[in-house]
Enzyme design. Structure first.
Site, PDB file in Angstrom:
ATOM      1  N   ASP A  33       0.780  -1.249   0.000  1.00  0.00           N
ATOM      2  CA  ASP A  33       0.000   0.000   0.000  1.00  0.00           C
ATOM      3  C   ASP A  33       0.813   1.300   0.000  1.00  0.00           C
ATOM      4  O   ASP A  33       1.770   1.431   0.760  1.00  0.00           O
ATOM      5  CB  ASP A  33      -0.866   0.112   1.268  1.00  0.00           C
ATOM      6  CG  ASP A  33      -1.605  -1.142   1.614  1.00  0.00           C
ATOM      7  OD1 ASP A  33      -1.516  -2.125   0.865  1.00  0.00           O
ATOM      8  OD2 ASP A  33      -2.265  -1.135   2.661  1.00  0.00           O
ATOM      9  N   ARG A 158      -7.373  -1.020  11.670  1.00  0.00           N
ATOM     10  CA  ARG A 158      -6.116  -0.505  11.110  1.00  0.00           C
ATOM     11  C   ARG A 158      -6.319   0.553  10.019  1.00  0.00           C
ATOM     12  O   ARG A 158      -7.423   0.811   9.593  1.00  0.00           O
ATOM     13  CB  ARG A 158      -5.291  -1.659  10.534  1.00  0.00           C
ATOM     14  CG  ARG A 158      -5.999  -2.479   9.464  1.00  0.00           C
ATOM     15  CD  ARG A 158      -5.068  -3.586   8.933  1.00  0.00           C
ATOM     16  NE  ARG A 158      -5.743  -4.493   8.025  1.00  0.00           N
ATOM     17  CZ  ARG A 158      -6.381  -5.597   8.406  1.00  0.00           C
ATOM     18  NH1 ARG A 158      -6.446  -5.949   9.679  1.00  0.00           N
ATOM     19  NH2 ARG A 158      -6.977  -6.374   7.505  1.00  0.00           N
ATOM     20  N   ASP A 159      -5.204   1.116   9.591  1.00  0.00           N
ATOM     21  CA  ASP A 159      -5.092   1.994   8.421  1.00  0.00           C
ATOM     22  C   ASP A 159      -5.704   3.381   8.641  1.00  0.00           C
ATOM     23  O   ASP A 159      -6.595   3.816   7.888  1.00  0.00           O
ATOM     24  CB  ASP A 159      -5.704   1.338   7.158  1.00  0.00           C
ATOM     25  CG  ASP A 159      -5.201  -0.080   6.922  1.00  0.00           C
ATOM     26  OD1 ASP A 159      -4.117  -0.403   7.439  1.00  0.00           O
ATOM     27  OD2 ASP A 159      -5.891  -0.859   6.233  1.00  0.00           O
TER      28      ASP A 159
HETATM   29  C1  FRU Z   1      -3.959  -3.561   2.665  1.00  0.00           C
HETATM   30  C2  FRU Z   1      -3.326  -4.026   3.965  1.00  0.00           C
HETATM   31  C3  FRU Z   1      -3.662  -3.058   5.094  1.00  0.00           C
HETATM   32  C4  FRU Z   1      -2.539  -3.282   6.066  1.00  0.00           C
HETATM   33  C5  FRU Z   1      -1.374  -3.536   5.136  1.00  0.00           C
HETATM   34  C6  FRU Z   1      -0.364  -4.511   5.669  1.00  0.00           C
HETATM   35  O1  FRU Z   1      -3.351  -4.062   1.527  1.00  0.00           O
HETATM   36  O2  FRU Z   1      -3.755  -5.349   4.266  1.00  0.00           O
HETATM   37  O3  FRU Z   1      -4.932  -3.247   5.676  1.00  0.00           O
HETATM   38  O4  FRU Z   1      -2.328  -2.194   6.905  1.00  0.00           O
HETATM   39  O5  FRU Z   1      -1.914  -4.020   3.925  1.00  0.00           O
HETATM   40  O6  FRU Z   1       0.781  -4.530   4.872  1.00  0.00           O
END
Ligand code: FRU
Length: 481
Positions: A33, A158-159
């Protein structure tokens, strides 16, 4: 969930046959990402999920590049390395914001249960790091800033994507409710350090096919409406829609900050119809444009570049606009600076196949076909060597775009939301990628392809039609390592 991997030797690229010429990649190793996309002290900054020790996913670091113009990028040292108590097993995705001349990163700490090898046995928190020079980052001494998920949540939490509004800070988080539905949570803060949970603003409806976990949310305003961009996992294929393992797309609505919810939200719509687009993130350019970049790959796809010591890249930067409830995505206009030479600029008759031969692996095509005299045109654009690599077919009568790849059987589909008297294709080719923008971003397909020999394009129409075709050579090595 992906498995854990620990290595200690930094990867190097052992073959550059698929290395891209004008896309952000890692120096070697694995990337996924885009993270922390922002503008700070005269530079765009882009970070990305990075594992430098293998061409496979592993404990996540934040790789980093910056650019003055969205075209030429400079690779910078790793910004975040996992292993501290707050991010023991990974610095997962997150975002950036500028406050008081300081660049803040807000990211997810990933933690596996001690002594337990099950990759689903993890928990996640949210953390802060900061930098005044935009190069060296320090983790905040009082991390985590959000210690735990709400009670009605699973471990998927997350994120964070942060923004400022009326002197306060807000962030959205990707989440899964305890009844296993994807959703987006909203938080508020006065100082980026102490955060209050306001509640979920949008959730997958149990009766609808909207996914079990919404990764990488992003929330922004376009044309006085709020767009929630997200990457839901678990949306099932439905005819010609939702054919990727996971999707990236959007909901349009009105964010009510007082009674937190994305009111009157639309259904989920895919943003890019290709095989290779996920986990996108936006930022606001200084002139107010909303720019987006995505990970140009998909979980569990075949990635032949892994054999060469690297994997993954980001798409070109694209501008988003909202019109009639639909997101249009066109190449950022800065990318015109990639052009080094006009190799062809000509009106052509497409009833005979027309061959375009770029000199290099980096090329752009612009093609406008006049459809006023016909209602049953079929126009095909093919990227090929002696083998078919990628074929896009537009069928005017059915208003259908079909994309086929030589290396996989599953096709991808789109239609134009706005009918037009022209078909316009803007195509960006790089060593191992193809990004196709149809009718100024009404529909987009992002694809990887793998060929060791120079490909060419072939354009064919099924009847007497004219097209204006321009072919440009583009720059190579715009990312300096
Ligand atoms: C999305 C994801 C996110 C996570 C990251 C881990 O592609 O799964 O949700 O933070 O990649 O690398």
């Amino acid at each position: 969930m992906r498995t854990k991997m620990e290595n200690t030797k930094v990867m190097t690229v052992n073959n550059d046959r698929y290395r891209l010429g004008y896309h952000i990649m890692g120096p070697a190793g694995w990337i996924n990402d885009p993270n922390g996309f922002c503008y700070f002290k005269g530079y765009y900054h882009m970070f990305y999920q990075f594992y430098p020790y293998s061409a496979e996913w592993g404990p996540m670091h934040w790789g980093h590049a910056r650019s003055k113009d969205l075209v030429n990028w400079e690779n910078l040292p790793i910004a975040l390395t996992p292993g501290d108590p707050e991010d023991r097993n990974g610095c997962f995705s997150g975002s950036a914001i500028v406050k008081d001349d300081t660049l803040y990163l807000i990211y997810t700490g990933h933690h596996y249960y001690d002594g337990d090898d099950n990759p689903d046995h993890f928990w996640q928190n949210q953390n802060l790091a900061f930098s005044t020079d935009g190069i060296h980052f320090e983790k905040y001494a009082h991390n985590p800033i959000i210690a735990a998920a709400p009670d009605d949540n699973t471990q998927h939490f997350r994120d964070p994507k942060v923004w400022q509004r009326n002197g306060q800070y807000y962030l959205v988080l990707g989440s899964q409710s305890s009844d296993k539905l994807g959703r987006t949570l909203l938080y508020r803060s006065k100082d980026l350090k102490k955060w209050n949970y306001l509640g979920p603003i949008a959730s997958a409806r149990p009766e609808a096919n909207e996914g079990y976990m919404w990764e990488c949310p992003d929330l922004f305003t376009l044309a006085d409406q709020q767009v929630l961009l997200a990457s839901p996992q678990g949306i099932k294929a439905d005819g010609h829609r939702f054919l990727n393992l996971h999707e990236t797309g959007y909901f349009v609505g009105r964010l009510d900050y007082d009674r937190p919810s994305l009111a009157d939200r639309s259904n989920f719509t895919e943003l890019d119809h290709g095989h290779d687009f996920y986990a996108s993130q936006t930022t606001l350019a200084p002139d107010g444009r909303r720019i987006v970049m995505g990970w140009m790959a998909m979980w569990e796809s075949n990635m032949p570049e892994q054999a060469d010591g690297w994997a993954g890249a980001l798409t070109i930067p694209r501008e988003l606009t909202l019109k009639s409830g639909h997101l249009w995505m066109r190449p950022a206009r800065e990318l015109k600076a990639l052009r080094t030479a006009t190799m062809l600029d000509q009106v052509m008759h497409l009833e005979q196949p027309v061959t375009l031969r770029p000199k290099h692996r980096q090329a752009e095509i612009n093609m406008t076909v006049d459809l006023t005299t016909t209602s049953a045109a079929v126009i095909q654009l093919q990227l090929k060597t002696n083998q078919e690599l990628v074929t896009l077919t537009y069928d005017q009568a059915n208003n259908q775009l079909v994309l086929k790849r030589g290396d996989r059987p599953d096709k991808r589909y789109a239609h134009l939301t706005q009918l037009s008297a022209e078909l316009q294709l803007n195509v960006f080719m790089d060593t191992s990628s193809l990004e196709i923008f149809v009718n100024d971003g009404d529909a987009v397909f992002t694809e990887r392809f793998y060929s060791e020999t120079q490909p060419h394009f072939e354009i064919t129409g099924n009847q007497v039609i004219q097209g204006h075709v321009t072919l440009y050579d583009l720059k190579n090595h715009t990312v300096v390592f």
